[in-house]
Design an enzyme around this catalytic site. Structure first.
Site, PDB file in Angstrom:
ATOM      1  N   ASN A 256     -32.850 -36.124  32.589  1.00 56.36           N
ATOM      2  CA  ASN A 256     -33.076 -36.782  31.315  1.00 56.36           C
ATOM      3  C   ASN A 256     -34.306 -36.194  30.625  1.00 56.36           C
ATOM      4  O   ASN A 256     -35.382 -36.264  31.210  1.00 56.36           O
ATOM      5  CB  ASN A 256     -33.345 -38.270  31.582  1.00 56.36           C
ATOM      6  CG  ASN A 256     -32.531 -39.141  30.688  1.00 56.36           C
ATOM      7  OD1 ASN A 256     -31.817 -38.655  29.825  1.00 56.36           O
ATOM      8  ND2 ASN A 256     -32.663 -40.439  30.896  1.00 56.36           N
TER       9      ASN A 256
ATOM     10  N   PRO B  77     -31.211 -39.411  37.341  1.00 60.36           N
ATOM     11  CA  PRO B  77     -31.659 -38.213  36.635  1.00 60.36           C
ATOM     12  C   PRO B  77     -33.005 -37.722  37.153  1.00 60.36           C
ATOM     13  O   PRO B  77     -33.901 -38.532  37.419  1.00 60.36           O
ATOM     14  CB  PRO B  77     -31.762 -38.687  35.177  1.00 60.36           C
ATOM     15  CG  PRO B  77     -31.951 -40.162  35.243  1.00 60.36           C
ATOM     16  CD  PRO B  77     -31.354 -40.644  36.541  1.00 60.36           C
TER      17      PRO B  77
ATOM     18  N   ASP C 283     -42.032 -32.160  34.896  1.00 61.44           N
ATOM     19  CA  ASP C 283     -41.256 -33.404  35.057  1.00 61.44           C
ATOM     20  C   ASP C 283     -40.676 -33.469  36.479  1.00 61.44           C
ATOM     21  O   ASP C 283     -39.547 -33.911  36.682  1.00 61.44           O
ATOM     22  CB  ASP C 283     -40.145 -33.520  33.999  1.00 61.44           C
ATOM     23  CG  ASP C 283     -39.580 -34.940  33.912  1.00 61.44           C
ATOM     24  OD1 ASP C 283     -40.089 -35.841  34.605  1.00 61.44           O
ATOM     25  OD2 ASP C 283     -38.625 -35.141  33.144  1.00 61.44           O
TER      26      ASP C 283
ATOM     27  N   HIS D 189     -41.483 -40.307  25.589  1.00 67.37           N
ATOM     28  CA  HIS D 189     -40.165 -39.877  26.078  1.00 67.37           C
ATOM     29  C   HIS D 189     -39.205 -40.172  24.931  1.00 67.37           C
ATOM     30  O   HIS D 189     -38.883 -41.334  24.676  1.00 67.37           O
ATOM     31  CB  HIS D 189     -39.843 -40.673  27.346  1.00 67.37           C
ATOM     32  CG  HIS D 189     -38.432 -40.564  27.830  1.00 67.37           C
ATOM     33  ND1 HIS D 189     -38.107 -39.983  29.032  1.00 67.37           N
ATOM     34  CD2 HIS D 189     -37.258 -40.963  27.289  1.00 67.37           C
ATOM     35  CE1 HIS D 189     -36.787 -40.044  29.203  1.00 67.37           C
ATOM     36  NE2 HIS D 189     -36.252 -40.637  28.160  1.00 67.37           N
TER      37      HIS D 189
ATOM     38  N   ASP E 159     -42.769 -43.091  30.058  1.00 69.32           N
ATOM     39  CA  ASP E 159     -41.792 -42.058  30.404  1.00 69.32           C
ATOM     40  C   ASP E 159     -40.698 -42.555  31.353  1.00 69.32           C
ATOM     41  O   ASP E 159     -40.954 -43.286  32.297  1.00 69.32           O
ATOM     42  CB  ASP E 159     -42.472 -40.849  31.041  1.00 69.32           C
ATOM     43  CG  ASP E 159     -41.444 -39.800  31.406  1.00 69.32           C
ATOM     44  OD1 ASP E 159     -40.793 -39.288  30.487  1.00 69.32           O
ATOM     45  OD2 ASP E 159     -41.253 -39.534  32.604  1.00 69.32           O
TER      46      ASP E 159
ATOM     47  N   LEU F  86     -44.810 -38.898  41.232  1.00 69.64           N
ATOM     48  CA  LEU F  86     -45.094 -38.817  42.670  1.00 69.64           C
ATOM     49  C   LEU F  86     -44.618 -40.059  43.428  1.00 69.64           C
ATOM     50  O   LEU F  86     -44.785 -40.146  44.644  1.00 69.64           O
ATOM     51  CB  LEU F  86     -46.582 -38.538  42.941  1.00 69.64           C
ATOM     52  CG  LEU F  86     -47.124 -37.219  42.361  1.00 69.64           C
ATOM     53  CD1 LEU F  86     -48.518 -36.916  42.898  1.00 69.64           C
ATOM     54  CD2 LEU F  86     -46.201 -36.035  42.602  1.00 69.64           C
TER      55      LEU F  86
ATOM     56  N   ASN G 241     -43.891 -44.870  35.881  1.00 67.36           N
ATOM     57  CA  ASN G 241     -42.675 -45.605  36.269  1.00 67.36           C
ATOM     58  C   ASN G 241     -42.549 -45.738  37.785  1.00 67.36           C
ATOM     59  O   ASN G 241     -41.551 -45.372  38.394  1.00 67.36           O
ATOM     60  CB  ASN G 241     -41.419 -44.976  35.649  1.00 67.36           C
ATOM     61  CG  ASN G 241     -41.153 -43.552  36.120  1.00 67.36           C
ATOM     62  OD1 ASN G 241     -42.045 -42.875  36.628  1.00 67.36           O
ATOM     63  ND2 ASN G 241     -39.928 -43.095  35.952  1.00 67.36           N
TER      64      ASN G 241
HETATM   65  O1  DOR Z   1     -34.871 -36.942  34.553  1.00 67.43           O
HETATM   66  C1  DOR Z   1     -35.794 -37.737  34.483  1.00 67.43           C
HETATM   67  N1  DOR Z   1     -36.277 -38.348  35.580  1.00 67.43           N
HETATM   68  N2  DOR Z   1     -36.305 -38.032  33.295  1.00 67.43           N
HETATM   69  C2  DOR Z   1     -37.190 -39.027  33.122  1.00 67.43           C
HETATM   70  O2  DOR Z   1     -37.604 -39.243  32.007  1.00 67.43           O
HETATM   71  C3  DOR Z   1     -37.636 -39.845  34.251  1.00 67.43           C
HETATM   72  C4  DOR Z   1     -37.470 -39.123  35.520  1.00 67.43           C
HETATM   73  C5  DOR Z   1     -37.590 -39.985  36.759  1.00 67.43           C
HETATM   74  O3  DOR Z   1     -38.458 -40.828  36.830  1.00 67.43           O
HETATM   75  O4  DOR Z   1     -36.799 -39.765  37.686  1.00 67.43           O
HETATM   76 ZN    ZN Z   2     -39.160 -38.452  30.535  1.00 65.28          ZN
END
Ligand code: DOR
Ligand code: ZN
Length: 447
Positions: free
Chosen positions: A292, A337, A319, A193, A166, A75, A106
Site C-alpha cells: 500500500n 500489505p 517503508d 499517507h 501512516d 519495526l 501503527n
Molecule cells: O504496505 C504498507 N504496509 N503500507 C502502509 O502504509 C502500512 C504498512 C504496514 O504497516 O504494514
Molecule cells: Zn503508508
C-alpha cells in the site's frame, strides 16, 4: 525554536579509536584513511594511515558514505514482536547501512502517547545499533477523530519530531487543517499517507488492466493524487511542514512539480519497490507483492525515477513493513500489505542509478542520507564526511554481489519481494558515533 531541535539522550560514542584505511569518501578521488575519535571524524587523508588506532578496518578501495537515514519503517514493537522487534529491526537497519530510522506509529498500542515513544527510544538507545526515532500518531488510536498531544510527545524524552497516521490517511480535511496549525507551533513534520479511503474500499491492487484481468479490486491513482493535491493547497495556505509518504504515481510527480514550482513547503519520499516493481508482478497472485500504495505501471516507475533525479521527489524511504508468513502466504486479497526493505535498499538504488553511470555516489548520499536528515531536521546524521563531523558512516563494497534471500536477513520476517534477485553491491560496514554496528556485512550484536 531552534532550527534543529534536540534529540533524546543518545547512546555514548565509542570510547576507542577507529581507523578506516584505503577508502574513498563518496567514491571520489584516491583512497585515504579516516581516523575516528570520540565518535567524530578526527582526521582524513593519505597520511592518516600512519596514526595509531584501537581498531582498523581495511576499506579495500571501497566507497564511504554518510550513514543512511530512513524516514519510514515499521519495526512492529510494541505489539507484533513476532514479526519484528526494535532489536531485529535495528540489526536489519545496521546491515542496510542505516544509522537512523523513523519507526511508524501503527503499533499496538498505537504510539499516541509519550510513554510509548519513550520506551521505543530507550530500547533502541540501549541496543546502540541504530537511532530509532518513534513517529507519533496524528490522531488518537489512528482513529482519525481526535488529535494527539503533539507537544507532550515532542517534549518527551523521545523528542518526537515527526507525526503520521501512516497505514491510514488523515482524510478529514478539517482535522488535517487543525493538525497543520498545531504542528507549526512545535516545528514538527507531518507525514501523510495519501489515500482517499472512499476510493479504495476493498482495493488490493493498482486499478489497471492487470488487476481487471486477474479479478482484483483496483486502487486508482486518483485516490493518492487527490490527497496530494489537497495537502499541497493546505501547505500553501496554512504552512507547516508536510511530507508525502511513498509517492507512487506519475500524477503525484506532476503535482509535486507544480507545488515545488510555487515554493509550497512540501517534501516527498519514494520507496525502492515503487521505483522498480510494477503490477506485472501480480500475475502469480503471490501475497508478497501486495503493498500500500500498490505497485503501479512502468510509466509511474519512470516518472518517479526522473523525479528523484530532479529533486521533485526528495528522498528514498523503504517503508520496511515486516509481516508474518501466515499473513503473506495466503490468498492475495487476504495478504497484509507491506514489504521488507531495509537490507536491500542501498543495493537497489545503486543498481538503478549508479552502476549504469547515470548518477554518482553523491546522489545516493543525497537521497538516502542528507535529504531525509534535513527534512526531519535531524542533527548529526546526513552530514558531510569531514573533520569534526559525527562519525555516522557506512562503507559500500562495490565488488561484492550477493543474492537477496530472506533466510539470510536480520529481519524477523521473510516478506522479501526481491527473493533470489542478484544485488550488485553490499554494505560491508556501518558506524554509529564511532561504534561499528555492522562488520563484514553482519550486524554487530552487543551482548
Ligand atoms: O504496505 C504498507 N504496509 N503500507 C502502509 O502504509 C502500512 C504498512 C504496514 O504497516 O504494514
Ligand atoms: Zn503508508
Amino acid at each position: 525554536m531552534s532550527n534543529y531541535p534536540e534529540t533524546g539522550r543518545l547512546s555514548a560514542p565509542a570510547d576507542t579509536t577507529l581507523r578506516i584505511d584505503n577508502i574513498r569518501p563518496y567514491g571520489e578521488g584516491d583512497p585515504v584513511s579516516v581516523l575516528i575519535e570520540d565518535g567524530c571524524i578526527a582526521a582524513i587523508g593519505p597520511e592518516v594511515a600512519e596514526q595509531s588506532a584501537d581498531d582498523v578496518i581495511d576499506g579495500q578501495g571501497n566507497v564511504l558514505l554518510p550513514g543512511l537515514v530512513d524516514m519510514h519503517v515499521h519495526l512492529r514493537e510494541p505489539g507484533r514482536e513476532d514479526t519484528e522487534t526494535i532489536a531485529t529491526g535495528s540489526a536489519a537497519a545496521a546491515k542496510g547501512g542505516f544509522t537512523a530510522v523513523f519507526t511508524m506509529a501503527n503499533t499496538n498500542p498505537v504510539t499516541d502517547q509519550p510513554v510509548i515513544a519513550e520506551s521505543v527510544w530507550a530500547k533502541a538507545q540501549a541496543l546502540g545499533l541504530c537511532d530509532v526515532h518513534p513517529v507519533g500518531s496524528i490522531t488518537k488510536g489512528l482513529a482519525g477523530k481526535e488529535l494527539t498531544e503533539f507537544g507532550m510527545m515532542a517534549r518527551s524524552d523521545a523528542k518526537v519530531r515527526m507525526f503520521s497516521d501512516d497505514g491510514k490517511c488523515v482524510d478529514d480535511p478539517r482535522l488535517m487543517r487543525r493538525a497543520i496549525e498545531y504542528s507549526r507551533g512545535m516545528d514538527v513534520l507531518l507525514a501523510q499517507h495519501c489515500e482517499e479511503p472512499r476510493l479504495t474500499e476493498g482495493a488490493v491492487a493498482h486499478e489497471g488492466e492487470t488487476a481487471a484481468r486477474l479479478g482484483l479490486r483496483g486502487w486508482p491513482r486518483v485516490a493518492e493524487e487527490s490527497i496530494v493535491a489537497r495537502d499541497a493547497l493546505m501547505a500553501r495556505d496554512y504552512g507547516g511542514r508536510i511530507h508525502i509518504c511513498h509517492a507512487s504515481t506519475e500524477g503525484t510527480v506532476e503535482l509535486l512539480r507544480w507545488a515545488k514550482g510555487q515554493d509550497i513547503p512540501l517534501s516527498a519520499e519514494v520507496t525502492p519497490h515503487h521505483l522498480i516493481l510494477t503490477d506485472s508482478r501480480l500475475e502469480t497472485f503471490d501475497g508478497v507483492n501486495r503493498v500500500n500504495p500498490p505497485l503501479r505501471e512502468e510509466r509511474d516507475t519512470l516518472a518517479l525515477r526522473q523525479a528523484l533525479i530532479d529533486g521533485v521527489v526528495d528522498c528514498v524511504a523503504t517503508d520496511h513493513a515486516p509481516h508474518s508468513s501466515e499473513e503473506k502466504c495466503c490468498e492475495f486479497d487476504q495478504a497484509r500489505p507491506g514489504m521488507l526493505g531495509l537490507e536491500t535498499s542501498l543495493a537497489i538504488i545503486a543498481d538503478l542509478f549508479v552502476i549504469n553511470g547515470d548518477q554518482d555516489w553523491r546522489f545516493v548520499a543525497k537521497v538516502m542520507s542528507e535529504r531525509p536528515a534535513e527534512i526531519t531536521k535531524l542533527p548529526g546524521h546526513g552530514r558531510p564526511i569531514a573533520e569534526g563531523e559525527p562519525a555516522n558512516l557506512c562503507v559500500v563494497d562495490t565488488n561484492a554481489s550477493w543474492t537477496a534471500e530472506a533466510k539470510e536477513m536480520a529481519s524477523k520476517s521473510e516478506n522479501n519481494p526481491y527473493e533470489g534477485m542478484s544485488m550488485p553491491v553490499r554494505v560491508s560496514t556501518t558506524i554509529l558515533r564511532g561504534k561499528v554496528t555492522c562488520r563484514d556485512g553482519n550486524p554487530v550484536t552487543t551482548d
